[in-house]
Design a protein around this motif. Sequence first.
Motif, PDB file in Angstrom:
ATOM      1  N   THR A  64       0.870  -1.282  -0.128  1.00 55.19           N
ATOM      2  CA  THR A  64       0.006   0.069   0.167  1.00 55.19           C
ATOM      3  C   THR A  64       0.923   1.145  -0.009  1.00 55.19           C
ATOM      4  O   THR A  64       2.064   1.259   0.299  1.00 55.19           O
ATOM      5  CB  THR A  64      -0.965   0.050   1.322  1.00 55.19           C
ATOM      6  OG1 THR A  64      -0.141  -0.114   2.407  1.00 55.19           O
ATOM      7  CG2 THR A  64      -1.950  -1.317   1.203  1.00 55.19           C
ATOM      8  N   LEU A  65       0.305   2.316  -0.480  1.00 53.63           N
ATOM      9  CA  LEU A  65       0.836   3.576  -0.606  1.00 53.63           C
ATOM     10  C   LEU A  65       0.198   4.406   0.489  1.00 53.63           C
ATOM     11  O   LEU A  65      -0.915   4.791   0.358  1.00 53.63           O
ATOM     12  CB  LEU A  65       0.927   4.154  -1.951  1.00 53.63           C
ATOM     13  CG  LEU A  65       1.613   5.611  -2.070  1.00 53.63           C
ATOM     14  CD1 LEU A  65       2.920   5.561  -1.873  1.00 53.63           C
ATOM     15  CD2 LEU A  65       1.394   6.300  -3.481  1.00 53.63           C
TER      16      LEU A  65
ATOM     17  N   ARG B 235      -5.620  -1.285  -7.503  1.00 57.51           N
ATOM     18  CA  ARG B 235      -6.161  -2.527  -7.958  1.00 57.51           C
ATOM     19  C   ARG B 235      -7.320  -2.935  -7.132  1.00 57.51           C
ATOM     20  O   ARG B 235      -8.359  -3.451  -7.873  1.00 57.51           O
ATOM     21  CB  ARG B 235      -5.053  -3.432  -7.741  1.00 57.51           C
ATOM     22  CG  ARG B 235      -5.614  -5.002  -8.288  1.00 57.51           C
ATOM     23  CD  ARG B 235      -4.348  -5.915  -8.187  1.00 57.51           C
ATOM     24  NE  ARG B 235      -4.885  -7.247  -8.520  1.00 57.51           N
ATOM     25  CZ  ARG B 235      -4.484  -8.465  -8.538  1.00 57.51           C
ATOM     26  NH1 ARG B 235      -3.067  -8.593  -8.098  1.00 57.51           N
ATOM     27  NH2 ARG B 235      -4.509  -9.727  -8.959  1.00 57.51           N
ATOM     28  N   LYS B 236      -7.373  -2.541  -6.071  1.00 56.66           N
ATOM     29  CA  LYS B 236      -8.585  -3.068  -5.134  1.00 56.66           C
ATOM     30  C   LYS B 236      -9.279  -1.613  -4.576  1.00 56.66           C
ATOM     31  O   LYS B 236      -9.545  -0.952  -5.485  1.00 56.66           O
ATOM     32  CB  LYS B 236      -8.215  -3.845  -3.926  1.00 56.66           C
ATOM     33  CG  LYS B 236      -7.511  -5.045  -4.367  1.00 56.66           C
ATOM     34  CD  LYS B 236      -7.269  -6.120  -3.235  1.00 56.66           C
ATOM     35  CE  LYS B 236      -6.813  -7.290  -3.688  1.00 56.66           C
ATOM     36  NZ  LYS B 236      -6.625  -8.317  -2.414  1.00 56.66           N
ATOM     37  N   ASP B 237      -9.447  -1.475  -3.288  1.00 57.27           N
ATOM     38  CA  ASP B 237     -10.232  -0.408  -2.884  1.00 57.27           C
ATOM     39  C   ASP B 237      -9.458   0.758  -2.842  1.00 57.27           C
ATOM     40  O   ASP B 237      -8.266   0.839  -2.588  1.00 57.27           O
ATOM     41  CB  ASP B 237     -10.670  -0.672  -1.540  1.00 57.27           C
ATOM     42  CG  ASP B 237     -11.533  -1.834  -1.559  1.00 57.27           C
ATOM     43  OD1 ASP B 237     -12.284  -1.986  -2.608  1.00 57.27           O
ATOM     44  OD2 ASP B 237     -11.697  -2.460  -0.460  1.00 57.27           O
ATOM     45  N   LEU B 238     -10.062   2.163  -3.178  1.00 59.42           N
ATOM     46  CA  LEU B 238      -9.408   3.553  -2.998  1.00 59.42           C
ATOM     47  C   LEU B 238     -10.064   3.852  -2.019  1.00 59.42           C
ATOM     48  O   LEU B 238     -11.224   4.353  -2.039  1.00 59.42           O
ATOM     49  CB  LEU B 238      -9.422   4.196  -4.512  1.00 59.42           C
ATOM     50  CG  LEU B 238      -8.994   5.578  -4.034  1.00 59.42           C
ATOM     51  CD1 LEU B 238      -7.288   5.611  -4.059  1.00 59.42           C
ATOM     52  CD2 LEU B 238      -8.863   6.324  -5.815  1.00 59.42           C
ATOM     53  N   GLN B 239      -9.364   4.546  -0.851  1.00 57.26           N
ATOM     54  CA  GLN B 239     -10.253   5.044   0.462  1.00 57.26           C
ATOM     55  C   GLN B 239      -9.740   6.321   0.859  1.00 57.26           C
ATOM     56  O   GLN B 239      -8.552   6.579   0.921  1.00 57.26           O
ATOM     57  CB  GLN B 239      -9.818   4.127   1.850  1.00 57.26           C
ATOM     58  CG  GLN B 239     -10.603   4.390   2.848  1.00 57.26           C
ATOM     59  CD  GLN B 239     -10.090   3.514   4.067  1.00 57.26           C
ATOM     60  OE1 GLN B 239      -9.540   2.397   3.711  1.00 57.26           O
ATOM     61  NE2 GLN B 239     -10.692   3.684   5.215  1.00 57.26           N
ATOM     62  N   LEU B 240     -10.634   7.170   0.823  1.00 56.57           N
ATOM     63  CA  LEU B 240     -10.549   8.634   1.185  1.00 56.57           C
ATOM     64  C   LEU B 240     -11.032   8.798   2.549  1.00 56.57           C
ATOM     65  O   LEU B 240     -12.292   8.975   2.410  1.00 56.57           O
ATOM     66  CB  LEU B 240     -10.905   9.765   0.321  1.00 56.57           C
ATOM     67  CG  LEU B 240     -10.491   9.462  -1.093  1.00 56.57           C
ATOM     68  CD1 LEU B 240     -11.162  10.585  -1.986  1.00 56.57           C
ATOM     69  CD2 LEU B 240      -8.974   9.983  -1.152  1.00 56.57           C
TER      70      LEU B 240
END
Length: 311
Positions: free
Chosen positions: A214-215, A237-242
């Motif tokens: 993860t970044l 690739r999977k979830d993008l969380q803000l």
Amino acid sequence: MEQAATLDIETLKITQERFILASQSLHLQRPDAAAADPAGLRGWRKRCLYFFLLLLLVTMIVNLALTVWIVKVMNFSADGMGNLELKQDGIRLQGISEFLLPLYVNEIQSRRDSLLVLRSEKNVTLNARNDQGQLTGQLSVGPEAVEAQCQRLEVRSQDGGQLLFTADEEEVTMTTEKFTVTGSEGAVFGHSVETPLVQARATEDLKLESPTRTLTMEAPRGVEVRAAEGPLKVSGRKDLQLESTEGEILLDAKTIQLAGLPLGVYTGSPDRASRRPPVYEVCVCPSGKIYLSPAESSSTCQAMSNICLWS
């Protein structure tokens, strides 16, 4: 009386004759005594003595000539020998010097108008030791790598005042105003990086990527991601969380486009599903999932809320 005088004359003559004979005998025996003397320097002994004296004189002349030749060839003087000058604060070497054994010095420096070059067929190793002779620092320049072994590595500016780079067992610190990476593959960091700014050149793109993990970007006051002259793309690739724990997430733009949102399914008759208008409304499930619903005179989110069951 006459008889007495005659005896005296005869006695005197006898005495004179004895004296003459004794003196003659002594004169004749002197050559024999000298010839019989074993300590005399005559004959072969005298010639051997002269030969050894001559040999000693020749040896002295040869040694003197060799000494003069060595002094001339090595260029001995009151200040030193050849390119080696002896001074009060050390020695000075001019030209190329070759050392076959280790060299122990306190300081090596070149002239102000020339460079200091260290050459070796294999490697050049600089060692620093303490009073007990223990190794405290080492710099080795080899054909394959340059290795430095010490407790702390520091790189300073030209005047020695500003600290540019430090490295120890715990961290590596760059104190310069700008750190530029010009490689085509960029820079790869195995652990975290702490910096106030990550910026690409004016004509190049900036890409932050973590292929297998993860970044994460964190800051105590805020994280600003800005593209002044081009688009900003964030993908995963999977979830993008803000996520904002205390504040809010603000999307400020002339046009906000959410592509690929799922369409809701009518829970009523399928005839209404066949008459879908080209306009949709955005609905949000209790879980936070966003989906589209056909826009009508009233809201249709409740009628198409079956999609929330799949989230």
